[in-house]
Design an enzyme around this catalytic site. Structure first.
Site, PDB file in Angstrom:
ATOM      1  CG  PHE A   1      -1.869   1.215   1.150  1.00 49.23           C
ATOM      2  CD1 PHE A   1      -3.042   1.146   0.399  1.00 49.23           C
ATOM      3  CD2 PHE A   1      -1.552   2.411   1.780  1.00 49.23           C
ATOM      4  CE1 PHE A   1      -3.889   2.253   0.292  1.00 49.23           C
ATOM      5  CE2 PHE A   1      -2.392   3.511   1.671  1.00 49.23           C
ATOM      6  CZ  PHE A   1      -3.562   3.428   0.929  1.00 49.23           C
TER       7      PHE A   1
ATOM      8  CG  ASP B   1       5.634   3.463   1.809  1.00 48.58           C
ATOM      9  OD1 ASP B   1       5.654   4.073   2.901  1.00 48.58           O
ATOM     10  OD2 ASP B   1       4.615   3.360   1.106  1.00 48.58           O
TER      11      ASP B   1
ATOM     12  CE  LYS C   1      -1.025   5.482   7.684  1.00 48.40           C
ATOM     13  NZ  LYS C   1      -0.602   4.838   6.438  1.00 48.40           N
TER      14      LYS C   1
HETATM   15  C1  LIG Z   1      -0.863   5.136   4.981  1.00 46.78           C
HETATM   16  C2  LIG Z   1       0.218   4.753   4.051  1.00 46.78           C
HETATM   17  C3  LIG Z   1       0.474   5.503   2.874  1.00 46.78           C
HETATM   18  C4  LIG Z   1      -0.393   6.648   2.437  1.00 46.78           C
HETATM   19  O1  LIG Z   1      -0.342   7.714   3.336  1.00 46.78           O
HETATM   20  P1  LIG Z   1      -1.419   8.909   3.216  1.00 46.78           P
HETATM   21  O2  LIG Z   1      -0.959   9.876   4.260  1.00 46.78           O
HETATM   22  O3  LIG Z   1      -2.762   8.325   3.497  1.00 46.78           O
HETATM   23  O4  LIG Z   1      -1.308   9.454   1.844  1.00 46.78           O
HETATM   24  C5  LIG Z   1       1.546   5.126   2.093  1.00 46.78           C
HETATM   25  N1  LIG Z   1       2.329   4.090   2.423  1.00 46.78           N
HETATM   26  C6  LIG Z   1       2.115   3.361   3.531  1.00 46.78           C
HETATM   27  C7  LIG Z   1       3.033   2.228   3.861  1.00 46.78           C
HETATM   28  C8  LIG Z   1       1.042   3.656   4.382  1.00 46.78           C
HETATM   29  O5  LIG Z   1       0.818   2.916   5.460  1.00 46.78           O
END
Ligand SMILES: *Cc1c(COP(=O)(O)O)cnc(C)c1O
Length: 394
Positions: A134, A219, A248
């Site tokens: 994700f 990420d 986050k």
């Molecule tokens: C939540 C998340 C995103 C997206 O972040 P947003 O602030 O909602 O755009 C991207 N990568 C990972 C691993 C995430 O958990």
């Protein structure tokens, strides 16, 4: 306004793109949430992993109050101290690269993808990402997200994304061509169900990227900023990425995203190539500085290790009692409980009893307690989950 009145407002004026629970949250404090009906909820998934050091951490609140009285926002036409200070603190705790700030995880990943394209040669336009990943909801990051359910309704996607099974080294090898600009993975897939990348997998990505002149992007939007017991999850291995993204938990609840790259790579991002109006604003950066200071002053990395072990132990004990639990996995305070059947009903019942956890991938209970959590609070959470699982099997 009571709960129903607030819900009525949403029904009339707010786009219904979220499946919401019938609760209005009015206050957050540490490990607890309070709803408009006077219920107190123990929050083991605070703000979808955003409130990593708990709700309204006093050090963050104080930093915000102070900064709000001085300067909330100044555009990137000028310099401002909190942005520079935050970049320094993060760089010293990561791999010594330079930082770009934005406002969310998806934006941080967008910046990473654009930078990888800029830095590598023009025939390199492909990105390899992993199934179950994700990476966000913008057009590029949704294409990077290798889960078909997020693509429905948006085809054709941005071209160039190649998907491989997670933790599968030979599939990765087979997917490599001269056209690959970068591999982007999460060290632990969060939304995908707390799937931990093996050390060997991360090492193989590093080697294959080096061999093929591609960049390694991690990420760490969900794993970063202490959650796993290290500042960043890659630090559990010997692998160092070229680019890393954060968001986050970075702002203690305030919207902020960050992308860091090794200095020689970061140099490709010259004026005119990428920007963000709100990115690196003084208020968000001051909050993030306070988060880093709080983690250090209160020894929260150590707490994440210790309480992570404790939580896993307690969950393992539950497994002995409840056949629905298949196994427990995760690192630090990022823990998944793999069930043998759906978990959404269990999550709802826990909430009715005053415990918030999450269910992802249909059958994985996700525990991401705030890093300030104590053994007593974990015990409380386990007790509620235990009672729900007991009732469930009756
Ligand atoms: C939540 C998340 C995103 C997206 O972040 P947003 O602030 O909602 O755009 C991207 N990568 C990972 C691993 C995430 O958990």
């Amino acid at each position: 306004m009571n709960t129903q009145e607030t819900i009525d407002l949403f029904n009339k004026y707010v786009i219904a793109n979220y499946g919401r629970l019938d609760r209005v949250i009015v206050k957050g404090e540490g490990c607890y949430l309070y709803d408009a009906d006077g219920n107190k909820i123990l929050d083991m998934f605070p703000g979808w992993a955003v409130s990593g050091i708990g709700h309204c951490h006093p050090k963050v609140v104080e930093a915000l109050r102070k900064q709000a009285g001085e300067l909330i926002h100044i555009d990137n036409t000028f310099y401002s101290e909190p942005q520079g200070e935050l970049a320094k603190l993060l760089s010293e705790r990561s791999f010594g690269g330079k930082y770009f700030f934005c406002n969310s995880g998806a934006e941080a990943n967008e910046a990473a993808l654009k930078l990888a394209r800029l830095y590598t040669s023009s025939e390199k336009y492909k990105f390899i990402t992993a199934e179950g990943s994700f990476h966000g909801r913008t057009f590029a990051t949704v294409a990077a997200t290798a889960q078909p359910k997020y693509h429905e309704g948006f085809l054709p996607l941005l071209p160039g994304f190649v998907y491989v099974p997670f933790n599968d080294i030979s599939a990765l090898e087979a997917a490599f061509t001269d056209e690959v600009a970068a591999v982007m993975v999460e060290p632990i897939q969060g939304e995908g169900g707390i799937n931990v990348a093996t050390d060997e997998y991360l090492e193989a990505i590093r080697e294959l990227c080096d061999k093929n002149g591609a960049l390694m992007i991690l990420d760490e939007v969900q794993t970063g900023v202490g959650r796993t017991g290290k500042w960043f999850a890659y630090q559990h291995t010997d692998v160092v990425p070229d680019i890393m993204t954060l968001a986050k938990a970075l702002g203690g609840g305030v919207a902020i995203g960050a992308m860091t790259a090794k200095e020689e790579i970061a140099a490709a991002l010259v004026p005119g190539k990428h920007a963000s109006t709100f990115g690196g604003n003084a208020l968000a950066c001051a909050a993030a500085v306070a988060v880093i200071e709080a983690i250090e002053e209160d020894n929260l990395l150590e707490n994440a290790v210790e309480l992570g072990e404790y939580t896993k132990e307690k969950l393992e004990q539950l497994k002995e009692k409840h056949y629905i639990i298949d196994h427990v996995r995760g690192v630090g305070l990022m823990i998944g409980v793999q069930l043998t059947s759906s978990g959404s009903e269990i999550v709802d019942k826990c909430l009715d009893k005053g415990l918030r956890i999450n269910c992802t991938g249909g059958s994985v209970l996700r525990f991401m307690p705030p890093m300030i959590v104590t053994k007593e609070k974990i015990d409380q959470a386990i007790e509620i989950l235990d009672s729900v699982l007991t009732e469930n099997t009756k």
